[in-house]
Design a protein around this motif. Structure first.
Motif, mmCIF file in Angstrom:
data_model
loop_
_atom_site.group_PDB
_atom_site.id
_atom_site.type_symbol
_atom_site.label_atom_id
_atom_site.label_comp_id
_atom_site.label_asym_id
_atom_site.label_seq_id
_atom_site.Cartn_x
_atom_site.Cartn_y
_atom_site.Cartn_z
ATOM 1 N N LYS A 176 -3.589 9.345 1.245
ATOM 2 C CA LYS A 176 -4.068 8.512 2.341
ATOM 3 C C LYS A 176 -4.653 7.183 1.887
ATOM 4 N N ALA A 177 -4.530 6.206 2.778
ATOM 5 C CA ALA A 177 -5.212 4.917 2.628
ATOM 6 C C ALA A 177 -6.085 4.713 3.857
ATOM 7 N N VAL A 234 -4.010 5.987 7.206
ATOM 8 C CA VAL A 234 -2.564 6.207 7.136
ATOM 9 C C VAL A 234 -2.261 7.205 6.032
ATOM 10 N N THR A 235 -1.211 7.998 6.260
ATOM 11 C CA THR A 235 -0.758 8.983 5.278
ATOM 12 C C THR A 235 0.672 8.684 4.894
ATOM 13 N N ARG A 236 0.928 8.622 3.608
ATOM 14 C CA ARG A 236 2.295 8.369 3.181
ATOM 15 C C ARG A 236 3.121 9.649 3.301
ATOM 16 N N ILE A 270 0.841 -1.195 0.000
ATOM 17 C CA ILE A 270 0.000 0.000 0.000
ATOM 18 C C ILE A 270 0.880 1.251 0.000
ATOM 19 N N PHE A 271 1.903 1.251 0.836
ATOM 20 C CA PHE A 271 2.834 2.379 0.896
ATOM 21 C C PHE A 271 3.492 2.610 -0.466
ATOM 22 N N ARG A 272 3.888 1.549 -1.125
ATOM 23 C CA ARG A 272 4.617 1.657 -2.393
ATOM 24 C C ARG A 272 3.787 2.299 -3.494
ATOM 25 N N VAL A 273 2.525 1.906 -3.640
ATOM 26 C CA VAL A 273 1.729 2.370 -4.781
ATOM 27 C C VAL A 273 0.962 3.662 -4.477
ATOM 28 N N LEU A 274 0.986 4.113 -3.235
ATOM 29 C CA LEU A 274 0.305 5.347 -2.854
ATOM 30 C C LEU A 274 1.227 6.543 -3.076
#
Length: 265
Positions: free
Chosen positions: A181-182, A263-265, A172-176
Motif C-alpha cells: 500500500k501507498a 491505494v493497493t497495488r 508509485i505503482f511501479r516501485v511498490l
C-alpha cells in the motif's frame, strides 16, 4: 559538499540494488527535476520555518494526520519504505519507528534545503531507529528505484504540487511491491460548498496572515489556487484505478479539510 550529498553518495555505493541501474552517482548529482522552478524555490525558502508553521497553522493536528497516513500503509518491522516529497522528514521518521532497525526508509524530495533540515533533525535525535533513514534529492516523476521494491510508500502534501499527477501515481505503482500500500495525505478538494468556504476562509484569514508574520505571505498565497486545481477524492480514486492499482479508498479527515488516499497495488 553538503551533508545531503555525502549521504546520497554513501547510499549509492552501499546499496546499489535499490537504485535503478541506469542511474549513476553523477546522474543523481546533476538530476533534472521535472517541476515548477518557482514551486521548488518556494519550498527551499520556507524550509527554515516549515515545521514551526505547520505546528502553528494546524494547532499541532498535522502530527495526528501524519500518524494516520503512516498507519494506513501497513508498514511493519523489517520493511523497506519510501516517503516521497518528504520535506523536513516527519513521515519518514514515523515510518522509521514502524520498520525499526531491521527496516529501511528512503526520504526523497526535490528541495535540497528541506533535506538539509531533515538530515539535521536526524543527526540531532538519539532515537536508534532513525539511523535507518537515507535522504535523496530527486524527482517524484522519475523515481530512481527499481521496480517492485518498496513494502510501503507515503506522500505528504506532495501530489498536489507535482506537474503531472498521473505520472507521479504511475511511479508509485511501479516501485511498490504487488499487494502493498501507498498512503497519500494532502489538502482535500471538497465537493461540499460549506467545507470549501471554510477552507478558503482559513487560508485567507489564518494561514496567510500567520505566514506574513514569518515574512512568507507570498509563499503561502499559492495554497488556495493549488487546492482549487487539485483533484477531488473521487477523482483521485479514479486516477489510482486508471494507472493500475487494485484498490483505492479516499478518506476525508479533519472535518473534510484534509484527505488521505490509500491505494493497493
Amino acid at each position: 559538499m553538503t551533508t545531503v550529498e555525502v549521504r546520497v553518495i554513501k547510499l549509492l555505493h552501499r546499496r546499489p540494488p535499490r537504485i535503478s541501474p541506469e542511474y549513476s552517482i553523477f546522474r543523481h548529482r546533476n538530476f533534472t527535476v521535472r517541476c515548477s522552478a518557482e514551486r521548488q524555490a518556494l519550498f527551499n525558502r520556507i524550509a527554515p520555518v516549515y515545521d514551526n508553521l505547520n505546528d502553528v497553522l494546524s494547532l499541532g493536528q498535522h502530527r495526528i494526520w501524519k500518524r494516520m497516513a503512516v498507519s494506513w500503509t501497513g508498514a511493519k518491522r523489517g520493511d523497506s519504505t519510501l516517503d516521497i516529497c518528504c520535506g523536513s522528514g516527519d513521515l519518514a521518521f514515523l515510518l522509521s519507528e514502524k520498520v525499526g532497525l531491521d527496516g529501511q526508509v528512503m526520504g526523497l524530495d526535490f528541495s535540497s534545503d528541506q533535506l538539509l533540515v531533515a538530515s539535521s533533525r536526524q543527526q540531532e535525535s538519539s532515537t536508534p531507529c532513525y539511523k535507518n533513514i537515507e535522504w535523496l534529492e530527486g524527482d517524484a516523476l522519475n523515481l530512481p528505484f527499481r521496480d517492485d521494491y518498496f513494502d510501503a510508500i507515503t506522500m505528504g502534501y506532495g501530489l498536489r504540487n507535482v506537474m503531472d499527477k498521473e505520472r507521479a501515481m504511475q511511479q508509485i505503482f511501479r516501485v511498490l511491491k504487488p499487494g502493498c500500500k501507498a498512503s497519500i495525505l494532502d489538502f482535500n478538494k471538497s465537493r461540499e460548498p460549506i467545507t470549501s468556504l471554510i477552507q478558503e476562509w482559513m487560508i485567507d484569514s489564518i494561514v496567510v496572515p500567520v505566514a506574513t508574520g514569518f515574512g512568507l505571505a507570498e509563499e503561502y498565497k499559492y495554497l488556495k489556487s493549488s487546492i482549487q486545481e487539485f483533484l477531488t477524492g473521487k477523482e483521485l480514486e479514479q486516477l489510482a484505478f486508471a494507472v493500475g492499482f487494485s484498490d483505492a479508498k479516499f478518506y476525508e479527515i479533519a472535518g473534510g479539510l484534509m484527505g488521505n488516499l490509500v491505494v493497493t497495488r
